[in-house]
Write a protein that holds these residues in place. Structure first.
Motif, PDB file in Angstrom:
ATOM      1  N   UNK A  13      20.593   3.276 -21.279  1.00 42.97           N
ATOM      2  CA  UNK A  13      20.613   3.788 -22.649  1.00 42.97           C
ATOM      3  C   UNK A  13      22.035   4.031 -23.161  1.00 42.97           C
ATOM      4  N   UNK A  14      23.015   3.950 -22.257  1.00 42.18           N
ATOM      5  CA  UNK A  14      24.383   4.336 -22.599  1.00 42.18           C
ATOM      6  C   UNK A  14      25.006   3.417 -23.650  1.00 42.18           C
ATOM      7  N   UNK A  63      26.797  14.509 -29.080  1.00 40.91           N
ATOM      8  CA  UNK A  63      26.998  15.009 -27.717  1.00 40.91           C
ATOM      9  C   UNK A  63      25.674  15.448 -27.092  1.00 40.91           C
ATOM     10  N   UNK A  64      24.900  16.214 -27.844  1.00 44.65           N
ATOM     11  CA  UNK A  64      23.606  16.696 -27.340  1.00 44.65           C
ATOM     12  C   UNK A  64      22.631  15.546 -27.151  1.00 44.65           C
ATOM     13  N   UNK A  65      22.687  14.550 -28.039  1.00 46.02           N
ATOM     14  CA  UNK A  65      21.806  13.399 -27.913  1.00 46.02           C
ATOM     15  C   UNK A  65      22.131  12.605 -26.654  1.00 46.02           C
ATOM     16  N   UNK A  71      19.659  12.881 -19.309  1.00 46.34           N
ATOM     17  CA  UNK A  71      18.669  13.653 -18.541  1.00 46.34           C
ATOM     18  C   UNK A  71      17.355  12.896 -18.379  1.00 46.34           C
ATOM     19  N   UNK A  72      17.048  12.001 -19.305  1.00 44.40           N
ATOM     20  CA  UNK A  72      15.766  11.293 -19.287  1.00 44.40           C
ATOM     21  C   UNK A  72      15.921   9.793 -19.073  1.00 44.40           C
ATOM     22  N   UNK A  73      17.050   9.368 -18.535  1.00 41.66           N
ATOM     23  CA  UNK A  73      17.292   7.947 -18.342  1.00 41.66           C
ATOM     24  C   UNK A  73      16.280   7.323 -17.381  1.00 41.66           C
TER      25      UNK A  73
END
Length: 240
Positions: A13-14, A63-65, A71-73
């Motif tokens: 997702x990065x 940043x939060x996104x 965390x959910x990758x």
């Protein structure tokens, strides 16, 4: 591409989050955190440092996104991939430094030569260096048509009976020269009224964007020829 291949395994997702680009901000995250697991544990202090580096361009919402995505990758946490990523980032940084050194030297050399076409909006030192390297001394060309023939940026034409179809770009000369000339036209039609009008005229004639840009590039070559032959800088008020 190799960095992307590793990220496809560890944090797919990065890159989509960064619009498929390894920007300076993206590289900062990879160099300082590396894995999705570490990015998921980033804290407010992490953002404060990033905010200073990005001069506030990277928002707290982004940043939060990113933390949420980390965390959910669906990627895997693997020490081998982490080691490979670190090695690739070190190589990327080394090559980037080499490129910066070479570009600095190129800029220094082209500024010593200072061709007059470097005064044209959209032609920076690197673009000017490519044009200079490919064309050499413009005085070797007696008419603009010779420069046009040398660049060979006209689209191929396929004629069949009463129909005529535009083909792909004729590509027998330097691809670097064509790339620079065509791409220099994009800022030209945005920021120079004369070239913008010329582009709009070609589009109004029914020509597609690529063909219209080719005509703008041909006009640009004629301007380059005139500037060097007359030994003057670009002046839109005198442009014909």
């Amino acid at each position: 591409m190799k960095i992307t291949n590793v990220l496809d395994h560890t944090f797919p997702e990065f890159k989509p989050f960064f619009n498929e680009r390894l920007s300076k901000t993206a590289l900062y995250f990879l160099e300082n955190y590396g894995s999705a697991e570490k990015m998921a544990r980033m804290n407010p202090a992490s953002y404060d440092k990033l905010r200073c580096i990005s001069r506030g361009k990277f928002s707290i919402q982004h940043f939060l996104r990113l933390k949420e995505l980390a965390a959910n990758t669906v990627g895997v946490n693997n020490s081998i991939f982490d080691l490979e990523l670190n090695s690739l980032l070190t190589l990327h940084k080394s090559l980037s430094n080499e490129i910066n050194i070479l570009e600095s030297e190129i800029i220094k050399l082209i500024e010593e030569v200072h061709p007059h076409y470097m005064s044209i909006p959209g032609i920076g030192p690197i673009s000017a260096a490519v044009i200079y390297a490919e064309y050499g001394d413009i005085s070797n060309f007696f008419i603009p048509a010779q420069m046009l023939a040398f660049a060979r940026i006209e689209p191929g034409i396929n004629d069949s009976g009463a129909e005529s179809h535009g083909g792909r770009m004729v590509k027998h000369s330097s691809s670097q020269l064509r790339y620079v000339l065509l791409n220099a036209c994009l800022p030209l039609i945005r920021f120079d009224i004369t070239f913008a009008i010329y582009y709009a005229k070609k589009r109004a004639e029914g020509k597609k964007h690529r063909v219209a840009i080719t005509h703008v590039a041909k006009k640009l070559i004629r301007v380059i020829y005139a500037l060097e032959r007359q030994n003057v800088d670009f002046n839109v008020q005198k442009l014909r």
